[in-house]
Design a protein around this motif. Structure first.
Motif, PDB file in Angstrom:
ATOM      1  N   LEU A  53       3.591 -37.696 -23.300  1.00  0.00           N
ATOM      2  CA  LEU A  53       1.873 -38.385 -23.140  1.00  0.00           C
ATOM      3  C   LEU A  53       0.719 -37.752 -23.749  1.00  0.00           C
ATOM      4  N   HIS A  54      -0.059 -39.370 -23.826  1.00  0.00           N
ATOM      5  CA  HIS A  54      -1.211 -38.292 -24.978  1.00  0.00           C
ATOM      6  C   HIS A  54      -2.003 -38.751 -23.333  1.00  0.00           C
ATOM      7  N   PHE A  55      -3.397 -37.394 -23.846  1.00  0.00           N
ATOM      8  CA  PHE A  55      -4.256 -37.570 -22.592  1.00  0.00           C
ATOM      9  C   PHE A  55      -5.543 -38.102 -23.225  1.00  0.00           C
ATOM     10  N   GLY A 112     -13.687 -39.785 -26.679  1.00  0.00           N
ATOM     11  CA  GLY A 112     -12.697 -39.171 -26.993  1.00  0.00           C
ATOM     12  C   GLY A 112     -10.985 -40.059 -27.131  1.00  0.00           C
ATOM     13  N   ARG A 113     -10.899 -39.572 -28.224  1.00  0.00           N
ATOM     14  CA  ARG A 113      -8.885 -40.760 -27.936  1.00  0.00           C
ATOM     15  C   ARG A 113      -8.353 -40.324 -27.160  1.00  0.00           C
ATOM     16  N   PRO A 114      -7.465 -40.551 -26.948  1.00  0.00           N
ATOM     17  CA  PRO A 114      -5.720 -40.180 -26.102  1.00  0.00           C
ATOM     18  C   PRO A 114      -5.824 -38.860 -27.502  1.00  0.00           C
ATOM     19  N   ILE A 115      -4.997 -38.173 -27.120  1.00  0.00           N
ATOM     20  CA  ILE A 115      -4.923 -37.036 -28.237  1.00  0.00           C
ATOM     21  C   ILE A 115      -3.401 -35.967 -27.093  1.00  0.00           C
ATOM     22  N   PRO A 116      -2.882 -35.952 -28.272  1.00  0.00           N
ATOM     23  CA  PRO A 116      -1.537 -35.047 -26.843  1.00  0.00           C
ATOM     24  C   PRO A 116      -1.991 -33.665 -27.107  1.00  0.00           C
ATOM     25  N   GLU A 158      -3.326 -30.374 -28.441  1.00  0.00           N
ATOM     26  CA  GLU A 158      -5.135 -30.689 -28.529  1.00  0.00           C
ATOM     27  C   GLU A 158      -5.592 -30.574 -27.504  1.00  0.00           C
ATOM     28  N   ILE A 159      -5.808 -30.324 -26.240  1.00  0.00           N
ATOM     29  CA  ILE A 159      -6.667 -30.416 -25.635  1.00  0.00           C
ATOM     30  C   ILE A 159      -7.065 -29.465 -25.073  1.00  0.00           C
ATOM     31  N   LEU A 160      -6.571 -27.788 -25.208  1.00  0.00           N
ATOM     32  CA  LEU A 160      -7.671 -26.886 -24.730  1.00  0.00           C
ATOM     33  C   LEU A 160      -8.565 -26.482 -26.768  1.00  0.00           C
ATOM     34  N   HIS A 200     -13.807 -30.051 -27.989  1.00  0.00           N
ATOM     35  CA  HIS A 200     -15.152 -28.962 -27.157  1.00  0.00           C
ATOM     36  C   HIS A 200     -15.102 -29.237 -25.842  1.00  0.00           C
ATOM     37  N   PHE A 201     -14.943 -30.394 -25.200  1.00  0.00           N
ATOM     38  CA  PHE A 201     -14.830 -30.853 -24.053  1.00  0.00           C
ATOM     39  C   PHE A 201     -14.111 -29.993 -22.787  1.00  0.00           C
ATOM     40  N   VAL A 202     -13.286 -29.354 -23.074  1.00  0.00           N
ATOM     41  CA  VAL A 202     -12.318 -27.851 -21.712  1.00  0.00           C
ATOM     42  C   VAL A 202     -13.186 -26.437 -22.321  1.00  0.00           C
ATOM     43  N   GLU A 203     -12.862 -26.726 -23.790  1.00  0.00           N
ATOM     44  CA  GLU A 203     -14.099 -25.146 -23.629  1.00  0.00           C
ATOM     45  C   GLU A 203     -15.598 -24.968 -23.972  1.00  0.00           C
ATOM     46  N   LYS A 204     -15.709 -26.234 -23.345  1.00  0.00           N
ATOM     47  CA  LYS A 204     -18.064 -26.470 -22.833  1.00  0.00           C
ATOM     48  C   LYS A 204     -17.345 -26.252 -21.327  1.00  0.00           C
ATOM     49  N   THR A 205     -16.061 -27.112 -20.379  1.00  0.00           N
ATOM     50  CA  THR A 205     -16.188 -26.849 -18.926  1.00  0.00           C
ATOM     51  C   THR A 205     -16.079 -25.598 -18.958  1.00  0.00           C
TER      52      THR A 205
END
Ligand code: C2E
Ligand code: MG
Ligand code: MG
Ligand code: MG
Length: 280
Positions: free
Chosen positions: A42-44, A257-261, A264-266, A269-274
């Motif tokens: 899955l990519h996210f 953001g493109r779909p990523i494995p 790479e999510i954590l 910057h998305f999740v770091e920011k939140t």
């Protein structure tokens, strides 16, 4: 002579059919092998709320890591998986895997899973979803199921019951690719969806006045019926400004953001920011 030509033609046709059939059988065999050998991943892709620019969820997008063909996109194999019924097994795997991944994310970040109409056929989808929730330990309200209107098109008589059963699990239901089907508006009366995801084609054509009118209408429809609205396929700042001005509550696309494995999510910057803003 004409008769002979006809025979040649028929033979040629048969040969073509034969090749097609063999190609299909080969593809089906490699799809079965893919399940046995665990070749799916899955990519996210992130979805954001435009007013806070925070990631609110990730959509799970299926990929097939084929030993020779490399990373195969879903539209190249999902139709065959649907025809052969293999999508049920694959879909169950997607549900569990997506929920398990989401358990590594901050509590307020949801996960969206695409479910095919075929998965509604046997009537066991709610049980599959319940299993994925229980097995992963995620809370049901962090899971969002994306369906297309083909689910309500008739084939499975109890599709509506299943949607209600999913809702009873706390799951949110989104209507994907909205605006491209047959008679989308009548489905909105049959089931109160939590979210409308406007098809990417409208965003692509935003430079046209009529596309703009449709985008505005879909945003209003969502607002009036109390549904969130997602604009997907946002690639440019201009497209973003337009859908945000029209009141879409969520945005998704290569611009963000493109779909990523999942690994790479954590790191994004998305999740770091939140995460950072949550700690304050
Ligand atoms: P979808 O659910 O409408 O997903 C959106 C598709 O648009 C994804 O393609 C995504 O990568 C792509 N996309 C997102 N943002 C942009 C953008 O800004 N520009 C462009 N050009 N494309 C963008 P993908 O991953 O190839 O998936 C295609 C379709 O395959 C999905 O459409 C969905 O219908 C289906 N699919 C994917 N994963 C699954 C799954 O696990 N189960 C089922 N049944 N179907 C799936
Ligand atoms: Mg989708
Ligand atoms: Mg879509
Ligand atoms: Mg689509």
């Amino acid at each position: 002579r004409a008769k002979a030509d006809g025979r040649d033609c028929a033979r040629y046709f048969e040969k073509g059919m034969d090749q097609q059939l063999r190609h299909r059988q080969m593809m089906e065999a490699s799809l079965r092998a893919a399940i046995a050998n665990d070749e799916f991943l899955l990519h996210f892709q992130p979805l954001l709320t435009p007013d806070t620019s925070q990631v609110c969820s990730f959509e799970a997008l299926l990929r097939w890591q084929h030993p020779e063909r490399g990373l195969v996109p879903p539209l190249d194999f999902i139709p065959l998986a649907e025809e052969t019924g293999l999508i049920r097994q694959i879909g169950d795997w997607v549900l569990l895997k997506a929920c398990q991944e989401a358990c590594n994310w901050p509590e307020h970040v949801r996960v969206a899973v695409n479910v095919s109409a075929i998965q509604f056929r046997g009537g066991t989808l709610p049980a599959s979803v319940a299993y994925a929730i229980k097995e992963s330990g995620i809370s049901g309200n962090r899971l969002e199921i994306e369906i297309t209107e083909s689910v309500l098109l008739g084939e499975s008589l109890n599709a509506l019951d299943q949607l209600h059963a999913l809702r009873d699990l706390g799951v949110q239901i989104a209507l994907d690719d909205f605006g491209t089907g047959y008679s989308s508006l009548s489905y909105l009366q049959r089931f109160r969806f939590d979210k409308l995801k406007m098809d990417r084609s409208f965003v692509q054509n935003l430079h046209q006045a009529d596309a703009m009118a449709i985008v505005s209408t879909i945003a209003n429809l969502g607002k009036c019926l109390g549904m969130s609205t997602t604009a997907e396929g946002i690639e440019t700042e201009q497209q973003m400004r337009c859908v945000v001005e029209h009141g879409f509550t969520e945005v998704q696309g290569y611009l963000y953001g493109r779909p990523i494995p999942p690994s790479e999510i954590l790191g994004t910057h998305f999740v770091e920011k939140t995460l950072a803003s949550n700690e304050q």
